[in-house]
Enzyme design. Structure first.
Site, PDB file in Angstrom:
ATOM      1  N   ALA A  67       0.827  -1.212   0.000  1.00 32.86           N
ATOM      2  CA  ALA A  67       0.000   0.000   0.000  1.00 32.86           C
ATOM      3  C   ALA A  67       0.862   1.263   0.000  1.00 32.86           C
ATOM      4  O   ALA A  67       1.920   1.261   0.615  1.00 32.86           O
ATOM      5  CB  ALA A  67      -0.900  -0.006   1.240  1.00 32.86           C
ATOM      6  N   ASP A 138       9.082  -3.842  -0.576  1.00 26.79           N
ATOM      7  CA  ASP A 138       9.269  -2.392  -0.502  1.00 26.79           C
ATOM      8  C   ASP A 138       9.050  -2.055   0.973  1.00 26.79           C
ATOM      9  O   ASP A 138       7.933  -1.785   1.407  1.00 26.79           O
ATOM     10  CB  ASP A 138       8.243  -1.715  -1.413  1.00 26.79           C
ATOM     11  N   CYS A 191      12.949   3.751   0.689  1.00 23.29           N
ATOM     12  CA  CYS A 191      13.190   5.134   0.255  1.00 23.29           C
ATOM     13  C   CYS A 191      14.045   5.835   1.314  1.00 23.29           C
ATOM     14  O   CYS A 191      13.906   7.038   1.536  1.00 23.29           O
ATOM     15  CB  CYS A 191      11.881   5.867  -0.044  1.00 23.29           C
TER      16      CYS A 191
HETATM   17  C1  LIG Z   1       7.122   1.945   1.749  1.00 26.03           C
HETATM   18  S1  LIG Z   1       5.477   1.553   2.094  1.00 26.03           S
HETATM   19  C2  LIG Z   1       5.015   0.629   0.663  1.00 26.03           C
HETATM   20  C3  LIG Z   1       4.735   1.457  -0.570  1.00 26.03           C
HETATM   21  C4  LIG Z   1       4.146   0.625  -1.699  1.00 26.03           C
HETATM   22  N1  LIG Z   1       5.014  -0.469  -2.069  1.00 26.03           N
HETATM   23  C5  LIG Z   1       3.837   1.440  -2.931  1.00 26.03           C
HETATM   24  O1  LIG Z   1       4.549   1.341  -3.949  1.00 26.03           O
HETATM   25  O2  LIG Z   1       2.836   2.176  -2.913  1.00 26.03           O
HETATM   26  C6  LIG Z   1       5.628   0.335   3.317  1.00 26.03           C
HETATM   27  C7  LIG Z   1       4.327  -0.355   3.680  1.00 26.03           C
HETATM   28  O3  LIG Z   1       4.651  -1.436   4.558  1.00 26.03           O
HETATM   29  C8  LIG Z   1       3.538  -1.675   5.379  1.00 26.03           C
HETATM   30  N2  LIG Z   1       4.027  -2.529   6.484  1.00 26.03           N
HETATM   31  C9  LIG Z   1       4.776  -2.152   7.559  1.00 26.03           C
HETATM   32  N3  LIG Z   1       5.094  -3.228   8.301  1.00 26.03           N
HETATM   33  C10 LIG Z   1       4.540  -4.315   7.688  1.00 26.03           C
HETATM   34  C11 LIG Z   1       4.523  -5.712   7.976  1.00 26.03           C
HETATM   35  N4  LIG Z   1       5.163  -6.217   9.038  1.00 26.03           N
HETATM   36  N5  LIG Z   1       3.838  -6.526   7.145  1.00 26.03           N
HETATM   37  C12 LIG Z   1       3.189  -6.039   6.057  1.00 26.03           C
HETATM   38  N6  LIG Z   1       3.167  -4.727   5.745  1.00 26.03           N
HETATM   39  C13 LIG Z   1       3.852  -3.877   6.534  1.00 26.03           C
HETATM   40  C14 LIG Z   1       3.065  -0.278   5.756  1.00 26.03           C
HETATM   41  O4  LIG Z   1       1.713  -0.305   6.135  1.00 26.03           O
HETATM   42  C15 LIG Z   1       3.328   0.483   4.444  1.00 26.03           C
HETATM   43  O5  LIG Z   1       2.139   0.587   3.699  1.00 26.03           O
END
Ligand SMILES: C[S@@+](CC[C@H](N)C(=O)[O-])C[C@H]1O[C@@H](n2cnc3c(N)ncnc32)[C@H](O)[C@@H]1O
Length: 253
Positions: A67, A138, A191
């Site tokens: 997300a 990511d 990032c």
């Molecule tokens: C950098 S953002 C991702 C951006 C996305 N890939 C995009 O291109 O739009 C990192 C995401 O990791 C999720 N996140 C954090 N810890 C996590 C976990 N343990 N398992 C799954 N998702 C996680 C967060 O909710 C966040 O949306």
């Protein structure tokens, strides 16, 4: 302030130009996959990171932290409705945005193979062992450009947080590696500016999982820097793109 001292130490003479570029405009490209569909604007460096996974129609793909969905769109556009894509994110609020993006920016024929889930990424290695051909991790990271432009985030930034995030990133990457089929590929991306969240995480996994080998990512964007294990795209040298770090690893058969 701690943030500025920390990165000045890391980047030395480069820091002042980098700092100015981080405060400036980014470099987004429009992703539009058909008439009547919503356009999505994504940093060109993020598109590059998603494409580095080299997804082919028919692949079984996991986007582990997906997300709000920019990179899922890029992956779906490469699958073209063939294979499968699990777009996962632990945050319920961010998952709503992800669902909206998938429903409104992708043609129906490409959407059918996408499953949105809300698992903790750390669990895939245990419950989905050797299930995926390609995995994009990511990872949650310091998001330094965002922090710099948000006084409330800048206030709570700390070197300890960078360290804590790097531990979390290492655990997520280990999970991704374990969920990968032999012969499969994982792209790890952030990032973040600090090597602690980038090359250091990759270095540790290569030591912990000897079946993994680094692959050089080709056709770099202008101004991208090669690091020991991956590519770092920073806005001072790359015409506003980034920051994006990515590294590509394959699991030996
Ligand atoms: C950098 S953002 C991702 C951006 C996305 N890939 C995009 O291109 O739009 C990192 C995401 O990791 C999720 N996140 C954090 N810890 C996590 C976990 N343990 N398992 C799954 N998702 C996680 C967060 O909710 C966040 O949306």
């Amino acid at each position: 302030m701690e943030f500025f001292d920390y990165y000045e130490k890391l980047f030395g003479n480069r820091w002042s130009a980098l700092l100015e570029s981080l405060k400036g405009e980014g470099r987004a490209v429009e992703l539009r996959f058909g008439d009547g569909l919503e356009p999505y604007y994504l940093d060109e460096a993020s598109v590059f990171a998603a494409k580095a996974l080299d997804v082919q129609p028919g692949d079984e793909v996991l986007d582990m932290c997906a997300a709000p969905g920019g990179k899922t769109l890029v992956i779906a556009s490469l699958l073209k409705g063939k294979g499968s894509l699990q777009s996962n994110d632990r945050s319920p609020e961010r998952r709503l945005r992800l669902q909206h993006v998938i429903e409104n920016s992708l043609p129906e024929t490409w959407r059918g193979i996408i499953k949105v889930t809300g698992y903790d990424g750390m669990k895939f290695g245990l419950h989905k062992k050797e299930c995926f051909d390609k995995i994009l991790l990511d990872a949650p990271c310091s998001s330094d450009r965002h922090v710099l432009n948000s006084p409330s985030h800048l206030e709570v930034w700390s070197a300890k947080r960078v360290k804590r995030l790097s531990v979390e990133q290492g655990a997520l990457l280990a999970s991704a590696v374990d969920a990968l089929k032999p012969g499969g590929t994982v792209v790890y991306g952030t990032c973040a500016l600090s090597p602690m969240e980038n090359d250091d995480v990759v270095k540790k996994i290569l030591k912990k999982r000897p079946s993994m080998k680094m692959v050089e990512i080709g056709d770099l964007l202008p101004g991208a820097d090669r690091t020991e294990f991956g590519v770092h795209i920073l806005p001072d040298r790359s015409e506003g793109r980034g920051p994006i770090y990515c590294a590509k690893l394959v699991k030996m058969v």
